[in-house]
Write a protein that holds these residues in place. Sequence first.
Motif, mmCIF file in Angstrom:
data_model
loop_
_atom_site.group_PDB
_atom_site.id
_atom_site.type_symbol
_atom_site.label_atom_id
_atom_site.label_comp_id
_atom_site.label_asym_id
_atom_site.label_seq_id
_atom_site.Cartn_x
_atom_site.Cartn_y
_atom_site.Cartn_z
ATOM 1 N N ILE A 213 0.860 -1.189 0.000
ATOM 2 C CA ILE A 213 0.000 0.000 0.000
ATOM 3 C C ILE A 213 0.896 1.239 0.000
ATOM 4 C CG2 ILE A 213 -1.704 1.314 1.304
ATOM 5 C CD1 ILE A 213 -2.563 -1.458 2.511
ATOM 6 N N VAL A 214 0.679 2.107 -0.984
ATOM 7 C CA VAL A 214 1.504 3.312 -1.116
ATOM 8 C C VAL A 214 0.755 4.504 -0.526
ATOM 9 C CG1 VAL A 214 2.762 4.781 -2.730
ATOM 10 C CG2 VAL A 214 2.401 2.363 -3.274
ATOM 11 N N VAL B 279 -8.013 9.307 -15.770
ATOM 12 C CA VAL B 279 -7.062 10.229 -16.398
ATOM 13 C C VAL B 279 -5.692 10.063 -15.745
ATOM 14 C CG1 VAL B 279 -6.438 12.690 -16.521
ATOM 15 C CG2 VAL B 279 -8.737 11.962 -17.153
ATOM 16 N N LEU B 280 -4.652 10.115 -16.588
ATOM 17 C CA LEU B 280 -3.276 10.170 -16.093
ATOM 18 C C LEU B 280 -2.762 11.584 -16.308
ATOM 19 C CD1 LEU B 280 -0.662 8.738 -15.085
ATOM 20 C CD2 LEU B 280 -0.165 8.213 -17.483
ATOM 21 N N LEU B 281 -2.311 12.233 -15.237
ATOM 22 C CA LEU B 281 -1.787 13.599 -15.330
ATOM 23 C C LEU B 281 -0.580 13.710 -14.403
ATOM 24 C CD1 LEU B 281 -2.795 16.571 -16.487
ATOM 25 C CD2 LEU B 281 -3.257 16.950 -14.071
ATOM 26 N N GLU B 282 0.504 14.197 -14.934
ATOM 27 C CA GLU B 282 1.728 14.401 -14.128
ATOM 28 C C GLU B 282 2.106 13.151 -13.333
ATOM 29 O OE1 GLU B 282 1.623 18.148 -11.873
ATOM 30 O OE2 GLU B 282 -0.086 18.742 -13.110
ATOM 31 N N GLU C 233 -0.321 4.116 -10.082
ATOM 32 C CA GLU C 233 -0.991 3.065 -10.845
ATOM 33 C C GLU C 233 -2.493 3.311 -10.760
ATOM 34 O OE1 GLU C 233 0.713 0.755 -12.488
ATOM 35 O OE2 GLU C 233 2.661 1.279 -11.606
ATOM 36 N N LEU C 234 -3.197 2.878 -11.831
ATOM 37 C CA LEU C 234 -4.659 3.038 -11.821
ATOM 38 C C LEU C 234 -5.281 2.158 -10.731
ATOM 39 C CD1 LEU C 234 -7.243 4.147 -13.144
ATOM 40 C CD2 LEU C 234 -7.093 2.285 -14.819
ATOM 41 N N VAL D 104 -4.972 6.696 -0.744
ATOM 42 C CA VAL D 104 -5.999 7.202 -1.653
ATOM 43 C C VAL D 104 -6.806 6.014 -2.182
ATOM 44 C CG1 VAL D 104 -6.523 8.585 -3.688
ATOM 45 C CG2 VAL D 104 -4.503 9.125 -2.303
ATOM 46 N N LEU D 105 -8.101 6.107 -2.035
ATOM 47 C CA LEU D 105 -9.000 5.001 -2.343
ATOM 48 C C LEU D 105 -10.008 5.423 -3.404
ATOM 49 C CD1 LEU D 105 -9.864 4.198 1.386
ATOM 50 C CD2 LEU D 105 -7.935 3.328 0.052
ATOM 51 N N ALA D 106 -10.126 4.617 -4.449
ATOM 52 C CA ALA D 106 -11.216 4.806 -5.410
ATOM 53 C C ALA D 106 -12.363 3.921 -4.937
ATOM 54 C CB ALA D 106 -10.769 4.426 -6.811
#
Length: 273
Positions: free
Chosen positions: A2-3, A98-101, A174-175, A198-200
């Motif tokens: 877990i990051v 979306v991937l950003l930075e 990572e997604l 961070v949790l989706a």
Amino acid sequence: MIVCKSQAELEVMHRANQVVARVLTELVDKVQPGVTTGDLDRYAEARVREMGGKPAFKGYRGFPASLCTSLNEEIVHGIPSNKRHIAPGDVVSMDLGVLLEGFYGDSARTVAVPPVEPEVARLLRVTEESLQRAIEQCRVGNRVGDISHAVQSHVEQAGFSIVREFVGHGIGRELHEDLQIPNFGSPGVGTRLRTGMVLAIEPMVNMGDYEVEILEDRWTAVAKDRRPSAHFEHSVAVTDEGPWVLSAPAARRGATVVADDARRAVGASGSLS
Ligand code: MG
Ligand code: MG
């Protein structure tokens, strides 16, 4: 593994998720009878690229589009098509990554095209409420089971069912990162939440039974009983001040939105609205 993310990384993730939020808000206005799901996909991709992002789903394990569009009995992972015209009464879920930075954002919303049956309106409302209840559990020291239970109990009390096959996930560079967030489970069990996770979180709720079938395209997940399904998702950071909904739209809009400053509001009052 877990990051956990630093404050600076969370700021970047907020920017990535704000691209997602803006495009989803714009897409909601585009959902009209006659529009195709292919139109929605092209719009989403163009807007993401205009804002400097990269569509995260296109090419992911071979997914052919930038946006997942799942109509009616379709639960998630619907493939946009120029032949699929939106019709009055349709339930339209849109999921965008979306991937950003270097960081990912991920969020989903479901809207219904008028005329909307009361039971469909209730399905959408309950699904979104279950996400909000889950977000309220994203606090340091709580456990993943607290999130799962918040979703499941709210949905089942309303007489709907929770899809088991797909779960929420950690997100960052990572997604899909470690930590699965099932939408069903018991409170007080599972991984303990820490600052910087961070949790989706993404409840998928069926009006009928929770059983799922995958269509021949090998992507589209549908309710086996072919009754309507709804999906809402937010990327949420666990912070010392409480949950920070990274993908919350900047301005409140309709019933689908958790305000961007909900982070402080939740921290202060424990209530989202
Ligand atoms: Mg998603
Ligand atoms: Mg997701």
